[in-house]
Design an enzyme around this catalytic site. Structure first.
Site, PDB file in Angstrom:
ATOM      1  N   LYS A 276       0.850  -1.203   0.000  1.00  0.00           N
ATOM      2  CA  LYS A 276       0.000   0.000   0.000  1.00  0.00           C
ATOM      3  C   LYS A 276       0.880   1.244   0.000  1.00  0.00           C
ATOM      4  CE  LYS A 276      -3.918  -1.782   2.720  1.00  0.00           C
ATOM      5  NZ  LYS A 276      -4.980  -1.641   1.713  1.00  0.00           N
ATOM      6  N   ASP A 287      -7.330  -3.148  10.735  1.00  0.00           N
ATOM      7  CA  ASP A 287      -7.849  -4.166   9.819  1.00  0.00           C
ATOM      8  C   ASP A 287      -8.254  -5.450  10.543  1.00  0.00           C
ATOM      9  OD1 ASP A 287      -8.589  -4.507   7.175  1.00  0.00           O
ATOM     10  OD2 ASP A 287      -6.689  -5.429   6.584  1.00  0.00           O
ATOM     11  N   GLU A 348      -6.198  -9.593   0.771  1.00  0.00           N
ATOM     12  CA  GLU A 348      -5.819 -10.686   1.678  1.00  0.00           C
ATOM     13  C   GLU A 348      -6.957 -11.109   2.604  1.00  0.00           C
ATOM     14  OE1 GLU A 348      -5.463  -7.599   2.419  1.00  0.00           O
ATOM     15  OE2 GLU A 348      -6.151  -7.544   4.492  1.00  0.00           O
ATOM     16  N   ARG A 350     -10.095 -11.599   2.145  1.00  0.00           N
ATOM     17  CA  ARG A 350     -10.985 -12.637   1.608  1.00  0.00           C
ATOM     18  C   ARG A 350     -10.319 -14.008   1.652  1.00  0.00           C
ATOM     19  NH1 ARG A 350     -11.465  -9.482  -3.975  1.00  0.00           N
ATOM     20  NH2 ARG A 350     -11.230  -7.797  -2.464  1.00  0.00           N
TER      21      ARG A 350
HETATM   22  N1  BES Z   1      -8.024  -3.772   4.516  1.00  0.00           N
HETATM   23  C1  BES Z   1      -8.246  -3.368   3.175  1.00  0.00           C
HETATM   24  C2  BES Z   1      -9.574  -2.644   2.962  1.00  0.00           C
HETATM   25  C3  BES Z   1      -9.724  -1.289   3.615  1.00  0.00           C
HETATM   26  C4  BES Z   1      -9.495  -0.141   2.888  1.00  0.00           C
HETATM   27  C5  BES Z   1     -10.176  -1.167   4.908  1.00  0.00           C
HETATM   28  C6  BES Z   1      -9.686   1.089   3.481  1.00  0.00           C
HETATM   29  C7  BES Z   1     -10.351   0.060   5.509  1.00  0.00           C
HETATM   30  C8  BES Z   1     -10.117   1.205   4.783  1.00  0.00           C
HETATM   31  C9  BES Z   1      -8.251  -4.594   2.267  1.00  0.00           C
HETATM   32  O1  BES Z   1      -7.453  -5.645   2.666  1.00  0.00           O
HETATM   33  C10 BES Z   1      -7.749  -4.141   0.945  1.00  0.00           C
HETATM   34  O2  BES Z   1      -6.611  -3.776   0.868  1.00  0.00           O
HETATM   35  N2  BES Z   1      -8.619  -4.191  -0.061  1.00  0.00           N
HETATM   36  C11 BES Z   1      -8.250  -3.765  -1.371  1.00  0.00           C
HETATM   37  C12 BES Z   1      -8.811  -4.777  -2.328  1.00  0.00           C
HETATM   38  C13 BES Z   1      -8.283  -4.626  -3.718  1.00  0.00           C
HETATM   39  C14 BES Z   1      -6.822  -4.953  -3.762  1.00  0.00           C
HETATM   40  C15 BES Z   1      -9.063  -5.550  -4.623  1.00  0.00           C
HETATM   41  C16 BES Z   1      -8.878  -2.407  -1.589  1.00  0.00           C
HETATM   42  O3  BES Z   1      -9.970  -2.138  -1.119  1.00  0.00           O
HETATM   43  O4  BES Z   1      -8.241  -1.587  -2.246  1.00  0.00           O
HETATM   44 ZN    ZN Z   2      -7.076  -5.807   4.658  1.00  0.00          ZN
HETATM   45 MN    MN Z   3      -5.475  -5.446   2.007  1.00  0.00          MN
END
Ligand code: BES
Ligand code: ZN
Ligand code: MN
Length: 498
Positions: A276, A287, A348, A350
Site C-alpha cells: 500500500k 484491519d 488478503e 478474503r
Molecule cells: N483492509 C483493506 C480494505 C480497507 C481499505 C479497509 C480502506 C479500511 C479502509 C483490504 O485488505 C484491501 O486492501 N482491499 C483492497 C482490495 C483490492 C486490492 C481488490 C482495496 O480495497 O483496495
Molecule cells: Zn485488509
Molecule cells: Mn489489504
C-alpha cells in the site's frame, strides 16, 4: 466510574452536572417540567427566547441554578421526540458525556423519562441506550498519553420514577455490559500494531473469554496446517508473526445449531508485496476490527446469558511483504479445495475469511455472519458511516438489517448478481482473488460466497464505519465498535422465546 440509581425528582439529586434531555418542538419532558417549576420557569424562558432548541446534540450549560440540588445543568438536545430513534438517544448522550469528560472527577445525574412522557422508545430502552452512551462516551482513544485530556465521570446516577425501579435497574445493567463490549472492541482496534498481533490478540481473547464465561481454543500455525487452511497461511507467510485462529464457544441453549460469527483479524495490512502507499497504510492497524467486533459482541452475549448457541471464529494474521511472502501468480488451495490465483496480495482479507468460513460450515453451524474491513470500494459506495451487507439468503439478511435498525446502526444491502462472480474467473485456477476495478465490494462478497456452501450467510463490510479518522462531537477518533450492538440485537432475536 461508579454507576448508581436514584428514584425520585431530578431537582433533589446533587451532582456536578444534571443531564436533562429536551426535545425539539415539543413540550418539556416530565423531568424538564419538574426542573422548570423548581427554577421559577427558567427552562420555559430559555425555550421561548430560542436559546434552547432541543436540536439533536445541542448542549446548553446552566450554572448556579437556584432551587436545584445539582451545581450545574446540561440540557441535552434529543431532536424530534415524535419519532425518537435509538440513534438519536445514542448520539445525544454520547455528545454530553464526552463533553463532561473534558474535566476530571465529575459526578453526573442523568434524568430518565417516565412512562407518562409516552416516547416512542420504552423507558427501559431509553435507559439502556443512555447507559451504553455513558460507557462509550467515557472511554477515549488516548491509550498511550501520559496526561489524557478526557476523564470518565467519577459517578453516574440514573434518576428515574419510583414506578420504573426494576426495569431501570435491569436496563442499566444491560447497557453497562453492552457499553463495555463496545469499548473492548474499540480498545483492541486502537492499540498499536506493535502490541496487537495474532499471538497477543489471541492471548487477550483467551483472557477476556474466561472472564465472560466463554470457552476459547487457539489454533496455532501447525493446527491451521492440519486443518488445510492454506489460503490463510499464505497471507501470514510474509510476516515474522505466526497466524492464529481463535474459536470461541458460547452455549446458552441445549441442542440448537449455533450461530457463527466470523471476523477478519488482519492485525496489520501493509498490502504485502502489492504494498500500500504510505497514506493508505496509516490506519491499517484497524484491519482486525471484524475480529475485535466478534470478540466484543460475544462477551456481551455471554454476560447477558442469551439463550442461544454461538461460535465465534477469528482469523488472525499480519499481511507483510517479508522474504517468504506469498507472491502474485501463486495458486493457493483453500480448505474446501477451491484453488485461487493470487493477483493482488492486498486482497488478503478474503483469503483469510475463505478458510475460516469453510471451517465454520464444517462445524455444522446454522447461520453465519462475517464482519470484515474488506474493501475500500465499499467505502466509495456507501461512505464512511454505513456498513455494506451481502447475502446468499434474503430472510437471514432481513433479520440482520432489522437488528441493525433496532441498534441504531446503519447498514445497506448491495446486490449479488452472478455477473459479478464471472469477473473472478481465472485462466489457471478455479478463481482469482481480485476482479476488475469497479464493483470491488461486491466481487469480494462473491468471492466469499464460494466458501459458505448452502449455509445462510451475511457478510458485513465495515471498512467505512469501523474506524474514524477525525473526531466528531459524538464520536472519538479511532475504533468505533460498530456492529457490536447489532450482533447482540441479532442474537437476542435469534434466541428462542421462552
Ligand atoms: N483492509 C483493506 C480494505 C480497507 C481499505 C479497509 C480502506 C479500511 C479502509 C483490504 O485488505 C484491501 O486492501 N482491499 C483492497 C482490495 C483490492 C486490492 C481488490 C482495496 O480495497 O483496495
Ligand atoms: Zn485488509
Ligand atoms: Mn489489504
Amino acid at each position: 466510574m461508579k454507576i448508581d440509581l436514584a428514584s425520585g425528582s431530578p431537582t433533589a439529586v446533587s451532582a456536578d452536572w444534571l443531564l436533562l434531555p429536551v426535545g425539539e418542538d415539543q413540550p418539556l419532558l416530565e423531568s424538564g417540567r419538574t426542573v422548570d417549576v423548581a427554577t421559577g420557569g427558567a427552562l420555559t424562558r430559555l425555550r421561548e427566547a430560542g436559546d434552547v432548541t432541543g436540536k439533536l446534540g445541542e448542549l446548553t450549560r446552566l450554572f448556579d441554578v437556584p432551587g436545584l440540588g445539582s451545581r450545574r445543568v446540561m440540557l441535552v438536545g434529543l431532536g424530534s421526540l415524535a419519532a425518537l430513534t435509538s440513534a438519536q438517544v445514542n448520539r445525544a448522550f454520547l455528545t454530553a458525556v464526552r463533553e463532561i469528560g473534558t474535566k476530571a472527577g465529575r459526578s453526573v445525574a442523568l434524568a430518565l423519562p417516565t412512562a407518562a412522557d409516552s416516547l416512542p422508545l420504552s423507558v427501559a430502552e431509553f435507559t439502556r441506550l443512555a447507559a451504553v452512551a455513558v460507557q462509550v462516551g467515557s472511554a477515549s482513544p488516548q491509550l498511550y498519553r501520559g496526561q489524557p485530556d478526557r476523564h470518565p465521570p467519577e459517578r453516574v446516577l440514573f434518576v428515574h420514577s419510583p414506578d420504573d425501579s426494576a426495569a431501570v435497574a435491569v436496563a442499566v445493567a444491560q447497557g453497562n455490559i453492552l457499553g463495555e463490549a463496545v469499548n473492548l472492541t474499540r480498545e483492541l482496534v486502537n492499540r498499536h500494531p506493535g502490541e496487537v498481533y495474532p499471538e497477543t490478540f489471541a492471548d487477550r481473547a483467551a483472557h477476556v473469554a474466561s472472564e465472560a464465561g466463554l470457552t476459547c481454543e487457539v489454533f496455532d500455525e501447525h493446527r491451521l496446517a492440519q486443518e488445510r487452511m492454506q489460503a490463510l497461511l499464505a497471507v501470514a507467510r510474509g510476516s515474522a508473526r505466526p497466524p492464529r485462529m481463535v474459536v470461541l464457544q458460547y452455549r446458552g441453549a441445549a441442542n440448537a445449531a449455533p450461530l457463527a460469527l466470523v471476523g477478519k483479524g488482519v492485525t496489520f495490512d501493509s498490502g504485502g508485496l502489492s504494498l500500500k502507499p504510505t497514506d493508505s497504510m496509516k490506519t491499517m492497524k484497524a484491519d482486525m476490527a471484524g475480529a475485535a467486533t466478534v470478540l466484543g459482541a460475544m462477551t456481551a452475549m455471554a454476560r447477558l446469558r442469551l439463550p442461544l448457541n454461538v461460535v465465534g471464529l477469528m482469523g488472525l494474521v499480519e499481511n507483510m511483504p517479508g522474504g517468504s511472502a506469498y507472491k502474485l501468480g501463486e495458486v493457493l488451495r483453500a480448505r474446501n479445495g477451491v484453488t485461487i490465483e493470487v493477483l493482488n496480495t492486498d486482497a488478503e482479507g478474503r483469503l483469510v475469511l475463505a478458510d475460516v468460513l469453510s471451517y465454520a460450515v464444517d462445524q455444522g453451524v446454522g447461520r453465519i455472519v462475517d464482519l470484515a474491513t474488506l474493501t475500500g470500494s465499499c467505502v466509495v459506495a456507501l461512505g464512511e458511516q454505513v456498513a455494506g451487507a451481502f447475502t446468499n439468503h434474503q430472510p437471514w439478511c432481513d433479520a440482520v438489517l432489522a437488528a441493525a435498525r433496532r441498534a441504531g446502526e446503519d447498514v445497506w444491502q448491495l446486490p449479488m448478481f452472478d455477473s459479478y462472480a464471472e469477473q473472478l474467473k481465472s485462466d489457471v485456477a478455479d478463481c482469482k482473488n481480485v476482479g476488475p476495478r469497479w464493483g470491488g465490494a461486491i466481487t469480494a462478497a462473491k468471492f466469499l460466497e464460494k466458501f459458505v456452501g448452502q449455509t445462510p450467510w451475511v457478510h458485513l463490510d465495515i471498512a467505512g464505519p469501523a474506524f474514524v479518522e477525525s473526531p466528531q462531537p459524538h464520536l472519538d477518533s479511532g475504533g468505533t465498535g460498530v456492529m457490536v450492538r447489532t450482533l447482540v440485537e441479532l442474537a437476542a432475536a435469534e434466541s428462542p422465546q421462552p
